[in-house]
Design an enzyme around this catalytic site. Structure first.
Site, mmCIF file in Angstrom:
data_model
loop_
_atom_site.group_PDB
_atom_site.id
_atom_site.type_symbol
_atom_site.label_atom_id
_atom_site.label_comp_id
_atom_site.label_asym_id
_atom_site.label_seq_id
_atom_site.Cartn_x
_atom_site.Cartn_y
_atom_site.Cartn_z
ATOM 1 N N THR A 184 0.823 -1.217 0.000
ATOM 2 C CA THR A 184 0.000 0.000 0.000
ATOM 3 C C THR A 184 0.854 1.263 0.000
ATOM 4 O O THR A 184 1.928 1.266 0.599
ATOM 5 C CB THR A 184 -0.829 0.000 1.305
ATOM 6 O OG1 THR A 184 -1.709 -1.093 1.240
ATOM 7 C CG2 THR A 184 -1.583 1.286 1.529
ATOM 8 N N THR A 235 0.844 0.636 6.902
ATOM 9 C CA THR A 235 0.852 -0.367 5.840
ATOM 10 C C THR A 235 0.983 -1.736 6.499
ATOM 11 O O THR A 235 1.403 -1.847 7.647
ATOM 12 C CB THR A 235 2.005 -0.121 4.848
ATOM 13 O OG1 THR A 235 1.966 -1.123 3.835
ATOM 14 C CG2 THR A 235 3.367 -0.163 5.514
HETATM 15 C C1 SD4 Z 1 -4.802 -3.640 3.921
HETATM 16 N N1 SD4 Z 1 -3.098 -2.241 4.853
HETATM 17 O O1 SD4 Z 1 -5.752 -3.640 3.140
HETATM 18 C C2 SD4 Z 1 -3.633 -2.750 3.622
HETATM 19 C C3 SD4 Z 1 -2.661 -3.531 2.806
HETATM 20 C C4 SD4 Z 1 -1.310 -2.939 2.804
HETATM 21 O O2 SD4 Z 1 0.790 -2.855 2.105
HETATM 22 O O3 SD4 Z 1 -0.941 -2.069 3.511
HETATM 23 N N2 SD4 Z 1 -0.448 -3.388 2.032
HETATM 24 O O4 SD4 Z 1 -4.760 -4.352 4.917
#
Ligand code: SD4
Length: 324
Positions: A184, A235
């Site tokens: 993310t 993230t």
């Molecule tokens: C999630 N936090 O949907 C996000 C995914 C993410 O790096 O951060 N990926 O859980």
């Protein structure tokens, strides 16, 4: 851990031991000028995203515009498997997107479970600016985006479709630390006027259940900005960020006097303490920036990095980690 607590305690007590005479000299001491503008964002792709944000910030633009422009670069990158086009789909083959944005006046906007729009962050900004609401999801978010002139398009690339088909063969859903199903982009910035804003955008966890929403569009979890204090973003495996209201917690810790680095460490420590049976197998990373332009980052495990851009810095930095 114990050492760290000792260090904090001794800092507090040595602070108390400062005599009143020296207090007056402290209050007269010149304040260090804030580092601004500055932008920080998650992972390798933060470098490119920061470059777009810097275009805005270096021309004395608003942090809000900078973070939107910045994360749009990642959303449009088909090679990034966790954001926008090219994002890995859910287990049914649908790319579903979550994003949010927050400005210096406590305004925020968010979309979740949105499909077929390349720039969910811009739809989130429209929710913030054009509706009385904070969050729109699913079909309602789609209809709103269409009304606002956003174009629907297929975001499932051949590459991510092939990866999904391969996954279907085994259907293993154990979280894997620091692989492309956690990439993310979260970005926070301080502009020349001293205002903070942030944005966070993702296609979420790869192979998630249809309808699953993570932390990224949840104000206070994946992102929080308080222009008096600072901003934070997250993230990693969003379920664990939501459970501790991670970004909000970090901003509140900064309000209590913690540095951005200490605040990120406290948030990670909270996850570790509350979920001793889980944290070894999952990654969460936090980034924080305060009003002085000081920043910090910390993750549960090694491998989380972040990008910084200011007048003095343009680099990718490895975040510290708890280590497990
Ligand atoms: C999630 N936090 O949907 C996000 C995914 C993410 O790096 O951060 N990926 O859980």
């Amino acid at each position: 851990m114990a050492d760290r607590r000792k260090f904090l305690k001794s800092t507090i007590f040595s602070g108390l031991a400062v005599s009143t005479a020296s207090l007056s000299s402290i209050s007269c001491a010149p304040q260090k000028a804030p580092t601004k503008p500055i932008v920080i964002s998650t992972w390798n792709h933060g470098m490119e995203a920061n470059a777009a944000a810097w275009e805005v910030l270096s021309k004395k633009g608003r942090a809000l515009d900078a973070v939107e422009k910045g994360v749009m670069v990642t959303e449009a990158d088909p090679d990034n498997a966790t954001v926008g086009i090219g994002g890995f789909p859910d287990r049914d083959g649908n790319v579903t997107l979550d994003a949010c944005i927050m400005d210096e006046n406590d305004n925020c906007g968010s979309v979740a479970f949105l499909q077929n729009f390349m720039h969910p962050v811009s739809v989130a900004r429209k929710v913030m600016e054009e509706t009385p609401h904070v969050m729109l999801v699913g079909e309602g978010a789609r209809r709103f985006a269409v009304d606002q002139g956003f174009k629907e398009e297929n975001l499932l690339t051949e590459k991510s479709e092939a990866a999904w088909k391969k996954w279907l063969e085994n259907q293993d859903y154990s979280p894997v630390i620091n692989i492309e199903n956690h990439d993310t982009i979260g970005m926070v910035a301080l502009d020349e006027d001293g205002n903070l804003s942030g944005a966070c955008t993702t296609s979420g966890a790869a192979w998630k259940m249809h309808g699953r929403v993570g932390d990224s569009p949840i104000i206070g979890a994946g992102l929080f900005v308080d222009n008096e204090i600072g901003a934070a973003t997250a993230t990693g495996l969003g379920e664990f960020v939501i459970k501790i209201c991670g970004s909000h917690m970090i901003v509140e810790l900064m309000r209590q006097g913690y540095s951005p680095q200490e605040a990120c460490e406290q948030a990670v420590n909270r996850i570790v303490k509350k979920y001793p049976n889980n944290y070894k197998n999952l990654q969460v990373g936090f980034l924080a920036l305060n009003k002085q332009g000081e920043y910090g980052a910390y993750a549960i495990h090694q491998g989380f990095n972040f990008a910084v851009r200011s007048n003095d810095e343009n680099e990718l930095i490895d975040a510290g980690h708890y280590n497990g």
